[in-house]
Design a protein around this motif. Structure first.
Motif, PDB file in Angstrom:
ATOM      1  N   TYR A   3       0.832  -1.210   0.000  1.00 39.56           N
ATOM      2  CA  TYR A   3       0.000   0.000   0.000  1.00 39.56           C
ATOM      3  C   TYR A   3       0.866   1.260   0.000  1.00 39.56           C
ATOM      4  O   TYR A   3       0.600   2.209  -0.750  1.00 39.56           O
ATOM      5  CB  TYR A   3      -0.922  -0.022   1.215  1.00 39.56           C
ATOM      6  CG  TYR A   3      -1.677   1.263   1.457  1.00 39.56           C
ATOM      7  CD1 TYR A   3      -2.581   1.746   0.527  1.00 39.56           C
ATOM      8  CD2 TYR A   3      -1.473   2.003   2.628  1.00 39.56           C
ATOM      9  CE1 TYR A   3      -3.279   2.930   0.743  1.00 39.56           C
ATOM     10  CE2 TYR A   3      -2.170   3.176   2.866  1.00 39.56           C
ATOM     11  CZ  TYR A   3      -3.067   3.641   1.918  1.00 39.56           C
ATOM     12  OH  TYR A   3      -3.755   4.803   2.133  1.00 39.56           O
ATOM     13  N   GLN A  29       2.212   1.702  -3.394  1.00 39.03           N
ATOM     14  CA  GLN A  29       1.197   2.150  -4.345  1.00 39.03           C
ATOM     15  C   GLN A  29       0.896   3.640  -4.184  1.00 39.03           C
ATOM     16  O   GLN A  29       0.797   4.379  -5.179  1.00 39.03           O
ATOM     17  CB  GLN A  29      -0.083   1.334  -4.177  1.00 39.03           C
ATOM     18  CG  GLN A  29      -1.149   1.662  -5.207  1.00 39.03           C
ATOM     19  CD  GLN A  29      -2.401   0.818  -5.062  1.00 39.03           C
ATOM     20  OE1 GLN A  29      -2.573   0.117  -4.061  1.00 39.03           O
ATOM     21  NE2 GLN A  29      -3.277   0.878  -6.050  1.00 39.03           N
ATOM     22  N   ALA A  76      -7.089   2.727  -3.355  1.00 45.51           N
ATOM     23  CA  ALA A  76      -5.947   2.083  -2.705  1.00 45.51           C
ATOM     24  C   ALA A  76      -6.132   2.079  -1.190  1.00 45.51           C
ATOM     25  O   ALA A  76      -5.847   1.075  -0.517  1.00 45.51           O
ATOM     26  CB  ALA A  76      -4.652   2.812  -3.080  1.00 45.51           C
TER      27      ALA A  76
END
Length: 690
Positions: free
Chosen positions: A217, A220, A339
């Motif tokens: 995460y 991202q 996300a």
């Protein structure tokens, strides 16, 4: 959890019986139709959903399953929920009610005046996804530029003290436990990205998977923002947060008022963690005139200071950049929002679907301008009859607890006198505040969602700062009227019940009285009981944190509460993961004492109005306990349950029923429970506190 909420929570959240046993039949000779009790109850004929029961289960073997098993078996968890039960269903109702208000305001904001204009514009700025996409990262860029411009640790500390930026130590405002008529500032541990320290430190495949997903995460978010070296950033941020986690206190320890109540002057703070340069840091936040600060998790604050010195400045800047983007991902383009959902909701809580945007918008505006909406909500959805019945019910609850304290065989007279004084001073608040927050100085721009959120955060912080020099205003509310919840504030000795929770299944003016006493009565009793739980008992009737217990009586309390903790320690909702009886102690005492209190209040009502008839084969006492179980029935996803067991001071719903009723003698008589039943506890082993 903020320092203020930690302190407040520490100091400081429903045929077998129709064919009743002969003993029950002897006690209740008259039967009556459901219509005799309540003609217009919203749930069933008189307030309980009888079809929810699993009639194949003996109530003495699993009362939770007996009371709601069919409902749970036939109810599909909504895809956008990590848990779903009576609270959530009522919250959906309140959410829809607020949505109707917001739609009216968004369509014609000026119709409700300047405040309506602000609320409508705030909601519209959230719903305008095309505008959010078109602006990209531009709204966040000024905040990111401030991080990039930091060139030394003084600049880093300045951002730690600025609203909207992460910090390993948080500072907030609350009533002073030594003198609750005055405000004080408090500092405590903060700064982790995952729910708490255990997600960084626990061993096992589940936690390895969470940590791996968290790294993905961070990578991202960094890639979406066009930042350099996303993988390296992720590794450095996780290493930093893991160092923080290793020094932070576990949730059960954070509940211990004796450990977190550490008032310090500037010299003591400088000795605790000199790296924070407390005088300048606090002054920059607006606390320059405050002479004393409560340092909650002292060793964690010390360790955070050491990390401030030892961790490279660039790593701290990477940490701040990631957290700003992550914390504000819902207000940025959809890729950031998705996300954020994928990790925090889909991964950590097993929830596959994002909630409808309008629902999230309701939550956003409730959280930031809640009392502006609350004024309209009360006008539309809070009938005066609710307040009248609640006032009578609370009076019976107070009388019930008064009688229990007077007749307690484990309290000495000096402690009993203080306990009764505290009960007398206790203040209930119902429905809504008498005075409302004035949001007129809050700037809202229909085309600037992130700016609206940041300005709303600053507005709330500034409001606390403005209040700091003044005496504590006892009329302030910590929840909106449209919030389905309730709370006890030990520093002010108040319970607060917003208008939205005064609806079925908790309260229905047309329901059978046994149902209202078992449902909202038990919940109110729970909140009153917080004043006498393991932490709340350390505050007196004026909200002062002091020891008013004799040594012998305190030892008796601790022995009884220790046995309750041991009961909950033995419950294993997930294989290998037990309830933490210490973390949940206050809420468990609240549940047990609250339901005992509510039952006593119900019997007082019965003494005044006469023994109730049998309805649909159920006695009044049976209806009382069924109402309590109906409140707590629900579904929960495995990872959401895991998170709750690690972080939440409330036990899972199943144990808010099955952990409580086997300690109450009246439940055994009501359902003819005996030694052959699985939930049976011998009388001498039942926990009786209040």
């Amino acid at each position: 959890m903020t320092t203020r909420s930690i302190l407040l929570s520490a100091a400081a959240s429903l045929l077998a019986i129709a064919t009743a046993s002969p003993a029950l039949a002897d006690h209740h000779e008259e039967a009556a139709s459901a219509e005799a009790s309540a003609d217009h109850a919203e749930i069933g004929a008189w307030g309980v959903d009888l079809d929810a029961r699993d009639m194949s289960v003996d109530p003495g073997d699993d009362f939770y399953e007996y009371a709601g098993g069919t409902w749970m078996a036939n109810t599909e968890m909504p895809g956008d929920r990590s848990r779903y039960g009576s609270f959530d269903i009522l919250r959906e109702r309140s959410e829809q009610q607020v949505h109707d208000i917001l739609n009216d305001l968004a369509a014609d904001p000026a119709s409700a005046g300047p405040m309506g204009q602000k609320v409508g514009d705030f909601y519209a700025s959230w719903m305008d996804t095309d505008a959010i996409e078109a602006r990209g990262l531009a709204p966040a860029q000024p905040y990111l530029d401030r991080i990039a411009a930091v060139s030394d640790r003084d600049g880093l500390l300045e951002l730690f003290g600025t609203v909207g930026y992460a910090s390993p130590v948080g500072v907030g405002v609350l009533p002073n436990p030594a003198d609750p008529t005055q405000w004080i500032a408090a500092a405590g541990q903060a700064g982790l990205g995952m729910p708490n320290r255990d997600y960084y430190l626990e061993e096992g495949e589940e936690y390895d998977a969470f940590r791996s997903a968290y790294r993905d995460y961070i990578v991202q978010i960094s890639e979406l923002a066009g930042l350099d070296d996303p993988a390296g950033r992720a590794d450095r941020i996780i290493a930093l947060e893991t160092q923080l986690a290793e020094t932070q206190w576990e949730p059960a320890r954070q509940r211990d008022m004796q450990q977190i109540m550490n008032p310090m002057n500037r010299d003591q703070l400088a000795e605790l963690a000199p790296q924070f340069d407390w005088t300048d840091w606090l002054a920059g936040m607006g606390f320059g005139e405050v002479g004393t600060i409560i340092a909650a998790e002292t060793t964690a604050i010390t360790a955070a200071g050491e990390l401030l010195e030892s961790v490279p400045l660039d790593t701290w800047k990477e940490y701040l950049t990631f957290h700003f983007l992550s914390d504000n991902a819902p207000y940025l383009p959809q890729a950031f929002d998705q996300a954020n959902f994928n990790f925090f909701t889909a991964t950590l809580r097993d929830t596959p679907e994002q909630r409808d945007r309008w629902k999230r918008g309701v939550e956003l505006v409730n959280n930031n301008m809640g009392e502006a909406i609350g004024q309209i909500y009360v006008q539309r959805h809070y009938p005066p009859e609710a307040e009248r019945q609640m006032t009578e019910l609370i009076a019976n609850l107070r009388a019930s607890l008064h009688e229990r304290i007077e007749n307690s065989d484990w309290m000495d007279e000096a402690t009993r006198t203080e306990a009764l004084r505290k009960l007398t001073a206790f203040e209930p608040r119902i429905g809504h505040p008498e005075e409302w927050i004035d949001y007129s100085s809050l700037e809202i721009d229909r085309g600037d969602l992130l700016g609206n959120v940041m300005r709303a955060r600053q507005f709330a912080f500034d409001l606390d700062l403005e209040r700091l020099p003044d005496p504590v205003d006892r009329g302030l509310w910590g929840m909106n009227p449209q919030t389905v919840n309730a709370y006890y504030n030990p520093l002010l000795n108040q319970i607060t019940f917003p208008a939205a929770i005064l609806q079925p299944p908790f309260f229905d003016p047309n329901a059978d009285p046994a149902v209202n006493y078992g449902a909202i009565g038990g919940v109110i009793g729970h909140e009153i009981g917080h004043g006498f739980d393991d932490q709340g008992r350390q505050f007196d009737g004026s909200g002062v944190f002091r020891d008013w217990w004799s040594e012998a009586t305190a030892a008796q309390f601790e022995e009884r509460s220790g046995r309750l903790g041991a009961q909950y320690d033995s419950y294993e909702p997930i294989p290998g993961v037990n309830i933490n009886g210490s973390l949940t102690m206050g809420e468990n005492i609240g549940d047990l004492g609250g339901l005992e209190m509510a039952y006593g209040a119900y019997r007082r009502y019965v003494a005044e109005h006469g023994e109730p008839p049998v309805i649909d084969g159920l006695t009044g006492d049976q209806r009382f306990f069924l109402a309590w179980a109906q409140v707590w029935r629900g579904l929960i996803r495995d990872n959401a349950l895991r998170e709750r067991l690690l972080t939440d001071p409330h036990s899972p719903g199943e144990y808010r029923t099955n952990g409580v009723v086997p300690n109450i003698d009246a439940w055994y008589e009501a359902f003819d429970v005996g030694p052959d039943d699985a939930m049976y506890i011998p009388p001498e082993e039942r926990v009786r506190i209040w």
